[in-house]
Design a protein around this motif. Structure first.
Motif, short mmCIF file in Angstrom:
data_model
loop_
_atom_site.label_atom_id
_atom_site.label_comp_id
_atom_site.label_asym_id
_atom_site.label_seq_id
_atom_site.Cartn_x
_atom_site.Cartn_y
_atom_site.Cartn_z
N MET A 177 24.72 116.86 111.23
CA MET A 177 26.03 115.83 111.14
C MET A 177 25.31 115.24 110.12
O MET A 177 24.90 114.38 109.17
N TYR A 199 30.84 114.70 112.39
CA TYR A 199 30.56 116.13 113.74
C TYR A 199 31.76 116.93 112.74
O TYR A 199 32.54 116.75 112.90
N LYS A 215 37.28 110.68 109.08
CA LYS A 215 36.82 112.48 109.31
C LYS A 215 37.29 113.14 108.27
O LYS A 215 37.11 114.15 107.88
N ARG A 242 32.10 119.86 113.49
CA ARG A 242 32.39 120.24 114.26
C ARG A 242 33.45 120.28 114.63
O ARG A 242 34.75 121.04 114.49
N GLU A 243 33.40 118.63 114.80
CA GLU A 243 35.89 118.43 115.29
C GLU A 243 36.43 118.45 114.66
O GLU A 243 37.24 119.20 114.42
N ASP A 274 19.99 120.04 118.50
CA ASP A 274 21.55 120.09 118.36
C ASP A 274 21.75 119.07 119.11
O ASP A 274 21.37 118.44 119.92
N ASN A 278 28.99 108.04 111.95
CA ASN A 278 28.30 108.83 112.08
C ASN A 278 29.58 110.31 112.56
O ASN A 278 30.82 110.01 113.45
N LYS A 305 21.65 118.63 115.02
CA LYS A 305 20.96 117.90 113.99
C LYS A 305 20.72 117.13 112.63
O LYS A 305 21.42 116.21 112.13
N VAL A 329 27.87 118.55 119.13
CA VAL A 329 28.52 118.21 118.64
C VAL A 329 28.57 118.46 117.24
O VAL A 329 29.49 118.58 116.44
N ASP A 330 27.26 118.75 116.73
CA ASP A 330 26.39 119.37 115.87
C ASP A 330 25.32 119.52 115.82
O ASP A 330 24.36 119.20 116.43
#
Length: 567
Positions: free
Chosen positions: A461, A470, A530, A472-473, A442, A468, A458, A455-456
């Protein structure tokens, strides 16, 4: 005791930084509960209650019977059951016999069952009657020598036990008749004929395995995580300490048992934890939001470990206001990120505390959590538990390099709950355990107070156009939209950008939302790179048994679609 760390200054007075851990077999907690609180209720199952004395006696019968059919110390015995009394009895009976429990998901099909039985070399399996045909069909392809068969009705009160066979025939279109033989055994007869005694094995808690817990296997074959009696008991004691402020002073604690016990989170945070505290477990074999609301309203549990999808399901039930949920005092959410909006809504409705925790199968499972009755940081997984160390690292030519505060890297953890390794898999063990540290896979960072943030994954991502990203954001932003019930974001192959961002959406019942409206909303809250380029609305999302959304499955679907169109 770990070295002085930032988060130690955040600990409240009632939670110690370090503890003395019991060095005893895990089943000692059941023995202690039976001797001290024998008449207390241990299990509640669809109207039937079982005391700690009864639970202990029946566990001894299973231990005795397993030994009588040749199960010896170190042998593996699979548990192929949902959350029923038999699952708890089997688990402790297996451990008392000196054997190693192999929890197995009842949803497994033949191929998955064959792999796990062969990999673990399980000699026996305990299953439901409706699962018996599946087990029977794979027996000759596995090392299984014995099958013990039970049924839901074996622990139903009258008249439910009489009615249930008709319900089973209607729902599953089967009536299974099991003929006992040299290699097939009937649970009910074992309970009638077996002696409540067993030959106690000499257990070294620090070295002897209690559990082979298989990881989900969403990327390749599952791996058997080797967890010792000490790994599991230390994590249970940490859990008890973390929740010490929620202990009921005037009556017995009661825990919602909706998390499946064949998953390490439910096994530790519900089953083993409750047995250690001599609490009552409210067994719920499958999730139905309406049924769960009724049970909480009637049984008045005060502890409710769960997963975000469970809390989301309850909050979006149209009749939630009709039920009294005020008995709930504390909940630790795990297995997936907890959206802040869900946390806040759940606390408003129940009046209890819902905090996010973090862990892995390889760590028994919990390593971090927010404080239930002290400072907590929304969006954070909290701080490491007592005697647990953690840091943010990256691999360098010299080994693990710890990164400065605020920098994103891989979360590494260390503590008494960390696994012994992967079963018969030295390469994977060497890749995951480095100098005593478990590499979690992670990505995250730690702030100036010692609070950790994921963040997420690995592997999850997204790298799109060199950025990059993530998931989750993005998911946190989407969850704040009033029409969205569930969402998951994934990176899918893109010829130009390498990957592109796709969001899968489940809307709340009775709401509507167009792709254009959602895109406009996302652009208001996210940097342009994003913002999802593709939206797909679905009725439901694929999940594991514990409620974790299967992002990888969606990515695989996309790859298959693209391959099919390119042919």
């Amino acid at each position: 005791m770990v070295e002085k760390r930032l988060w130690h200054d955040r600990y409240p007075e009632d939670i110690p930084l370090t503890m003395e851990y019991d060095k005893c077999p895990l089943y000692q907690y059941l023995i202690d509960a039976a001797h001290q609180y024998g008449e207390k209720k241990a299990l509640y199952f669809m109207g039937k209650e079982i005391t700690y004395k009864e639970l202990y006696e029946e566990s001894k019968k299973i231990a005795n019977y397993l030994q009588s059919i040749g199960i010896r110390k170190g042998d593996r015995v699979a548990i192929f059951l949902p959350n029923t009394p038999q699952a708890v009895i089997s688990y402790y009976g297996i451990l008392m016999a000196g054997a190693i429990a192999v929890p197995t998901n009842p949803l497994y099909k033949e191929r998955e069952l064959i792999f796990q039985m062969n990999d673990s070399q399980a000699r026996a399996i305990i299953c439901l009657d409706i699962l018996f045909p599946r087990v029977n069909s794979v027996r000759n392809h596995t090392p299984l020598e014995h099958v013990i068969v039970t049924g839901i009705k074996d622990y139903l009160p009258f008249p439910k036990n009489v009615i249930y066979p008709f319900i089973q025939k209607r729902e599953y279109n089967m009536v299974v008749k099991v003929e006992p033989g040299n290699d097939t055994h009937v649970w009910k007869k074992i309970m009638e004929q077996s002696v409540a005694d067993y030959l106690e094995s000499s257990i070294d808690p620090m070295e002897d395995l209690a559990l082979l817990q298989y990881t989900g296997g969403t990327t390749g074959n599952p791996k058997g995580v080797m967890l010792t009696h000490y790994n599991l008991s230390s994590n249970v004691q940490m859990c008890e300490t973390w929740l010490s402020g929620s202990a009921k002073k005037d009556k017995q604690d009661s825990v919602v048992g909706i998390l499946p016990f064949f998953h390490v989170y439910g096994m530790t945070a519900v089953m083993n934890f409750a047995i250690k505290k001599a609490a009552k477990i409210i067994l719920i074999p499958k999730f139905d939001a309406g049924d769960l609301l009724k049970v909480i309203d009637k049984q008045k549990p005060n502890l409710f470990p769960g997963a975000p999808t469970i809390y989301i399901g309850l909050l979006n039930h149209p009749d939630i206001e009709k039920y009294d949920l005020s008995s709930i005092e504390a909940c630790i959410s795990g297995s997936a990120p907890l959206p802040i909006e869900i946390q806040e809504r759940f606390e408003r409705i129940t009046g209890g505390k819902l905090v996010e925790g973090y862990g892995l199968t390889e760590s028994s499972p919990v390593t971090h959590a927010n404080f239930v009755y002290a400072e907590r940081i929304n969006g954070s997984i909290g701080v490491p538990w007592p005697d647990t160390d953690a840091k943010i690292v990256q691999m360098s030519s010299d080994g693990l390099e710890e990164l400065p505060m605020g920098e994103i890297g891989e979360i590494a953890v260390k503590g008494p709950q960390i696994m012994k390794g992967y079963w018969n898999n030295e390469d994977e063990t060497a890749n995951s355990l480095k100098d005593g540290w478990l590499l979690t896979g992670d990505l995250g960072y730690v702030d100036e107070r010692g609070y950790f943030y994921v963040v997420d994954r690995k592997k999850d991502m997204i790298i799109a156009g060199g950025f990059n990203i993530y998931p989750r954001e993005i998911e946190e932003v989407l969850y704040e939209h009033e029409a969205i019930q569930e969402t998951v974001v994934a990176g899918i192959p893109d010829a130009y950008r390498g990957e592109t961002v796709k969001a899968y959406i489940v809307l709340k019942e009775g709401t509507s939302l167009t792709e254009e409206e959602l895109n406009e909303y996302a652009r208001e809250h996210l940097a342009s790179y994003k913002v999802p380029r593709i939206y797909e609305f679905r009725d439901e999302l694929p999940k594991t048994a514990v409620g974790k959304i299967l992002r990888r499955k969606l990515v695989d679907e996309e790859k298959q679609k693209q391959e099919a169109t390119s042919v």
